[in-house]
Enzyme design. Structure first.
Site, mmCIF file in Angstrom:
data_model
loop_
_atom_site.group_PDB
_atom_site.id
_atom_site.type_symbol
_atom_site.label_atom_id
_atom_site.label_comp_id
_atom_site.label_asym_id
_atom_site.label_seq_id
_atom_site.Cartn_x
_atom_site.Cartn_y
_atom_site.Cartn_z
ATOM 1 N N ALA A 62 23.644 38.332 -30.271
ATOM 2 C CA ALA A 62 24.239 38.587 -31.587
ATOM 3 C C ALA A 62 23.102 38.988 -32.515
ATOM 4 O O ALA A 62 21.935 38.712 -32.249
ATOM 5 C CB ALA A 62 24.922 37.317 -32.093
ATOM 6 N N GLY A 101 24.700 36.459 -26.784
ATOM 7 C CA GLY A 101 25.935 37.240 -26.785
ATOM 8 C C GLY A 101 25.867 38.405 -25.828
ATOM 9 O O GLY A 101 26.886 38.858 -25.301
ATOM 10 N N GLU A 104 26.856 37.009 -22.639
ATOM 11 C CA GLU A 104 28.284 36.649 -22.722
ATOM 12 C C GLU A 104 29.151 37.888 -22.565
ATOM 13 O O GLU A 104 30.197 37.851 -21.919
ATOM 14 C CB GLU A 104 28.554 35.936 -24.046
ATOM 15 N N GLU A 124 20.606 30.333 -27.175
ATOM 16 C CA GLU A 124 21.155 29.887 -28.458
ATOM 17 C C GLU A 124 20.593 28.547 -28.931
ATOM 18 O O GLU A 124 20.341 28.358 -30.113
ATOM 19 C CB GLU A 124 22.682 29.821 -28.392
HETATM 20 N N1 T1G Z 1 19.040 40.121 -33.514
HETATM 21 C C1 T1G Z 1 18.402 40.952 -34.386
HETATM 22 N N2 T1G Z 1 17.114 41.357 -34.236
HETATM 23 C C2 T1G Z 1 16.457 40.896 -33.154
HETATM 24 C C3 T1G Z 1 17.052 40.030 -32.193
HETATM 25 C C4 T1G Z 1 18.412 39.647 -32.416
HETATM 26 N N3 T1G Z 1 19.064 38.864 -31.568
HETATM 27 N N4 T1G Z 1 16.122 39.767 -31.235
HETATM 28 C C5 T1G Z 1 15.001 40.434 -31.572
HETATM 29 N N5 T1G Z 1 15.196 41.108 -32.719
HETATM 30 C C6 T1G Z 1 14.231 41.974 -33.411
HETATM 31 C C7 T1G Z 1 12.946 41.239 -33.775
HETATM 32 O O1 T1G Z 1 13.088 40.550 -35.007
HETATM 33 C C8 T1G Z 1 11.977 42.415 -33.866
HETATM 34 O O2 T1G Z 1 12.256 43.076 -35.088
HETATM 35 C C9 T1G Z 1 12.453 43.335 -32.747
HETATM 36 O O3 T1G Z 1 13.821 42.976 -32.492
HETATM 37 C C10 T1G Z 1 11.645 43.185 -31.479
HETATM 38 O O4 T1G Z 1 11.678 41.783 -31.150
HETATM 39 C C11 T1G Z 1 27.253 34.576 -30.003
HETATM 40 C C12 T1G Z 1 25.298 33.751 -31.498
HETATM 41 C C13 T1G Z 1 14.910 40.292 -26.958
HETATM 42 C C14 T1G Z 1 13.196 39.087 -25.589
HETATM 43 O O5 T1G Z 1 17.879 34.647 -29.201
HETATM 44 O O6 T1G Z 1 14.117 36.762 -27.384
HETATM 45 O O7 T1G Z 1 23.678 35.718 -29.293
HETATM 46 O O8 T1G Z 1 9.986 42.897 -36.182
HETATM 47 O O9 T1G Z 1 9.179 41.513 -31.138
HETATM 48 O O10 T1G Z 1 8.803 40.751 -27.672
HETATM 49 O O11 T1G Z 1 26.324 33.290 -28.326
HETATM 50 O O12 T1G Z 1 13.261 39.576 -29.252
HETATM 51 O O13 T1G Z 1 10.572 44.917 -34.799
HETATM 52 O O14 T1G Z 1 11.731 44.518 -37.012
HETATM 53 O O15 T1G Z 1 10.715 39.774 -30.107
HETATM 54 O O16 T1G Z 1 10.129 42.742 -26.724
HETATM 55 C C15 T1G Z 1 20.551 35.152 -28.949
HETATM 56 C C16 T1G Z 1 16.042 36.701 -29.352
HETATM 57 C C17 T1G Z 1 21.034 35.361 -30.349
HETATM 58 C C18 T1G Z 1 17.229 36.813 -28.435
HETATM 59 C C19 T1G Z 1 12.568 41.015 -27.046
HETATM 60 N N6 T1G Z 1 19.507 36.079 -28.630
HETATM 61 N N7 T1G Z 1 15.125 37.789 -29.112
HETATM 62 O O17 T1G Z 1 11.236 40.544 -27.179
HETATM 63 O O18 T1G Z 1 10.439 42.064 -29.036
HETATM 64 S S1 T1G Z 1 22.275 34.170 -30.737
HETATM 65 C C20 T1G Z 1 18.211 35.738 -28.804
HETATM 66 C C21 T1G Z 1 14.181 37.698 -28.138
HETATM 67 C C22 T1G Z 1 23.659 34.711 -29.928
HETATM 68 C C23 T1G Z 1 26.003 34.318 -29.223
HETATM 69 C C24 T1G Z 1 24.878 33.830 -30.074
HETATM 70 C C25 T1G Z 1 13.208 38.845 -28.063
HETATM 71 C C26 T1G Z 1 13.495 39.807 -26.903
HETATM 72 P P1 T1G Z 1 11.067 43.912 -35.830
HETATM 73 P P2 T1G Z 1 10.432 41.188 -30.395
HETATM 74 P P3 T1G Z 1 10.068 41.553 -27.610
#
Ligand code: T1G
Ligand code: NAD
Length: 647
Positions: A62, A101, A104, A124
């Site tokens: 998400a 998500g 999912e 999450e």
């Molecule tokens: N949403 C929006 N922006 C995101 C993002 C996300 N989920 N994940 C990363 N970014 C942005 C980050 O801020 C950065 O922005 C750029 O992408 C590169 O990230 C319903 C509710 C995917 C492994 O927890 O683990 O889904 O600084 O430097 O090292 O159940 O990002 O470039 O402007 O980290 O290659 C669950 C979190 C959400 C994934 C990539 N998902 N992200 O790593 O790049 S909750 C997460 C990561 C959810 C559902 C629930 C890592 C990555 P900017 P980065 P990276």
């Protein structure tokens, strides 16, 4: 720019998401996918759908930038159900990381094909929430309850081969999209498996849940989300799919607005901003392939191990053959520990030692791109080392000191090409603690500073730039914390009560237990050195103990007594007698009040550090405390906490 495009490969439609940087499921993307289900169902020439993503990764979850705002339709669980219920089967083609998500959505598809280097996960809980789109209800239907408990309550992703063996994905691919299309075409030749939501979950007994709850509580260390996720998984195994998803959704909405979720989002964005400061956006780092380390002691060996973990070539320099042998033995002990924990194969550990260049001749660092000094904390020793580096290191090699308390400017005095000098303050154990304080001096060139940040990225560390002051950011706050803890003792608060309050706050141990572990004499010697240099340093309670020979666990007693060979702190009558003239009667202060005092002192020193321009942001200070001193990340850090008390 369109967020999705649909191509055709015969009767197989290929829908490609393109929502940089990580294909996060923004409201607009959810709407596009929602509409695509109807459009593809309505097209009689489409028999199946492959869902893939452009860029570096499948859907990473998400859109966390939408958190904290009211959720907008189409809501993600509804979208996942819509994909699952589509008339044409959807096949997820996963590369990079299918997370939260994103995974999912993939579980709503009838099949999942993953590139061999891909990973899938439900992180999450690391954001203080639980999966919000049926992740806790579909995962056990694919992988079984035990695997689901591990995946969901730890938030750790699994790589594609493991996901295949767990049943989370159906096939691995080298050429992802063409093979996913072929997989879809082949799947159409046989009866389709039931949608994931219609599959059964193998039952487990109550004893399983009792054990899982205890293990999860212990690992969570005060974080709420892992336990709530476990409750969702238990519910999923006990009631029908709709009721279970409703329970999960309620839990998700409940946690989404929680203090811990706000704190963990704060840390999430701080950790992602730290390695790429805007001020260095256009500055290229210097080449970094071969690192020299001077001193193979506690820190030097850890730094070498961290560099070798990152695939860097390393040369160790020690002062004599005996010390060199000790240094290599220190490194071997680290790698042997990794082998015993299953983090490294024995062959890999042997290779690390084989490829290490170890010498007492400084000429051996002639090929190094970066040299890190980690010798005794004595200015004359360090100056002698940098004098040798000035003569033997390449003129463009970055030269760094790992000093904790000396002024880097004093160490670099007279160094030729002073622009290449910088402070790189690692934290012990250097191959474990993620914090790296980066301390430029006035002459430090921008590309040398950029090289420090590049090193941090390569080592998987969290870099925080610090200005020059006593103890930089972390140890300066630590000093203030210890002073506040002693002030509480003088007010009559018992030593054990201070430590218990900080452990209850989520710290791994309290300030006094920590001093006994590290040794009271290190700070004592610093105070004595400052006094000898003419500074007016008031006597501390710690000084009284050290003068009485109580230096901590290493002398069998410090703030606490320790039974021989034991590490369990026991209140000490000797300490009570030594300190009693300085202590007021016990005021019976509540643990929360004690913690507020200590956190308040941390935040006050952090604010002073900000005001003096030593740290670039409050978030950086929180990262220092979390990744250098074990501050509970689900509290966000002392600056975040203070901001919530005094917004
Ligand atoms: N949403 C929006 N922006 C995101 C993002 C996300 N989920 N994940 C990363 N970014 C942005 C980050 O801020 C950065 O922005 C750029 O992408 C590169 O990230 C319903 C509710 C995917 C492994 O927890 O683990 O889904 O600084 O430097 O090292 O159940 O990002 O470039 O402007 O980290 O290659 C669950 C979190 C959400 C994934 C990539 N998902 N992200 O790593 O790049 S909750 C997460 C990561 C959810 C559902 C629930 C890592 C990555 P900017 P980065 P990276
Ligand atoms: P240590 O005593 O464990 O190791 C120092 C090593 O330097 C020894 O192996 C010694 O033989 C070697 N050495 C001394 N003079 C040398 C020379 N001229 N040439 C080559 N090698 C030489 O010390 P440590 O705990 O590893 O600390 C090293 C540095 O790291 C200090 O500046 C310290 O302040 C800093 N530091 C320590 C910690 C910590 O927790 N120990 C944390 C961060 C930074």
């Amino acid at each position: 720019m369109a967020l999705t495009r649909i191509d055709r490969d015969g009767e197989i439609a290929v829908i490609t998401i393109d929502n940089p940087p990580v294909n996060a499921l923004s409201q607009a993307l959810r709407q596009d996918l929602w509409d695509a289900v109807a459009a593809l169902d309505a097209d009689p020439s489409v028999a199946a759908v492959v869902l893939t993503c452009a860029g570096r990764t499948f859907i990473a979850g998400a859109d966390v930038t939408e958190f904290g705002k009211p959720p907008q339709p189409p809501h993600l669980p509804d979208l996942v159900d819509r994909i699952e219920g589509a008339a044409k089967p959807w096949i997820a083609a996963i590369h990079g990381s299918a997370l939260g998500g994103g995974f999912e959505v993939a579980m709503g598809c009838r099949f999942r094909v993953a590139a061999r280097g891909a990973s899938v996960g439900l992180p999450e809980v690391t954001l203080g929430i639980v999966p919000g789109a049926s992740g806790t209800v579909r995962t056990p239907r694919l992988a079984g309850v035990q695997a689901a408990v591990t995946l969901v309550t730890t938030g750790k992703p699994v790589r594609a081969p493991a996901a295949l063996s767990m049943g989370l994905v159906d096939a691995l691919a080298d050429d992802l999209v063409p093979e996913a299309v072929a997989f879809a075409r082949d799947a159409l030749t046989r009866p389709l498996p039931a949608p994931v939501s219609a599959r059964a979950i193998a039952p487990v007994d109550d004893a399983f849940w009792t054990e899982a709850e205890a293990a999860t509580r212990k690992a969570a260390k005060g974080a709420e989300a892992p336990l709530r996720a476990l409750a969702c998984l238990r519910r999923a195994s006990e009631v029908a799919f709709p009721e279970a998803t409703a329970f999960e959704r309620q839990t998700f909405m409940d946690l989404r607005g929680s203090e811990q979720a706000a704190a963990l989002r704060h840390v999430f964005f701080a950790e992602r901003a730290a390695p790429r400061p805007a001020r260095l956006r256009d500055v290229a780092p210097r080449k970094l392939a071969h690192v020299g380390v001077i001193g193979g002691g506690t820190m030097g060996a850890g730094i070498i191990a961290a560099c070798q973990d990152a695939g860097l070539a390393v040369t160790l320099i020690e002062r004599d053959d005996e010390a060199l042998a000790r240094g290599v033995a220190n490194l071997r002990a680290i790698h042997d520990g990794a082998v015993s924990r299953g983090r490294l194969t024995a062959d890999a550990a042997a290779a690390r030692l084989d490829t290490l260049t170890a010498s007492t001749d400084y000429a051996a660092i002639g090929a190094c791109d970066l040299v890190i000094e980690a010798v005794f904390e004595q200015i004359d020793v360090k100056r002698a080392v940098f004098d040798a580096l000035g003569r033997h290191a390449r003129a463009d090699a970055v030269l760094a000191t790992n000093t904790s308390y000396l002024d880097p400017r004093d160490i670099a005095q007279g160094l030729p090409h002073p622009e290449r000098f910088i402070g790189l303050h690692f934290f012990s154990p250097a191959n474990v603690m993620r914090l790296l304080e980066i301390v430029p001096v006035r002459n430090t060139a921008p590309d040398v500073l950029a090289t420090g940040f590049d090193l941090a990225r390569r080592l998987g560390k969290i870099p925080v730039q610090s200005g020059i002051c006593d103890g930089f950011i972390g140890n300066r706050i630590l000093k203030r914390t210890r002073a506040e803890a002693e002030a509480l003792l003088r007010e009559g608060v018992p030593i054990a009560a201070v430590d218990a309050a900080m452990r209850a706050h989520g710290m791994a141990m309290g300030p006094f237990e920590a001093q006994d572990l590290g040794g009271l004499d290190i700070a004592f010697l610093q105070r004595e050195g400052a006094r000898a240099a003419g500074q007016d340093i008031p006597e501390t309670l710690g000084d009284i103990l050290v003068r009485a020979g109580r230096k901590g666990q290493k002398t069998g007693g410090g703030w606490y007594d320790y039974a021989p060979g034991q590490r369990k702190p026991m209140p000490s009558a000797a300490v009570a007698a030594l300190l009693s003239p300085h202590l007021a009667p016990d005021p019976g202060m509540a643990p929360e009040a004690i913690a507020r005092r200590i956190i308040g002192a941390m935040a006050a020193e952090g604010q002073a550090i900000l005001d003096e321009g030593i740290a670039a942001s409050a978030a950086d200070i929180d990262l220092v405390k979390i990744h250098g001193y074990g501050y509970p990340r689900w509290r966000g850090g002392p600056m975040f906490q203070q901001s919530r008390v005094n917004p």
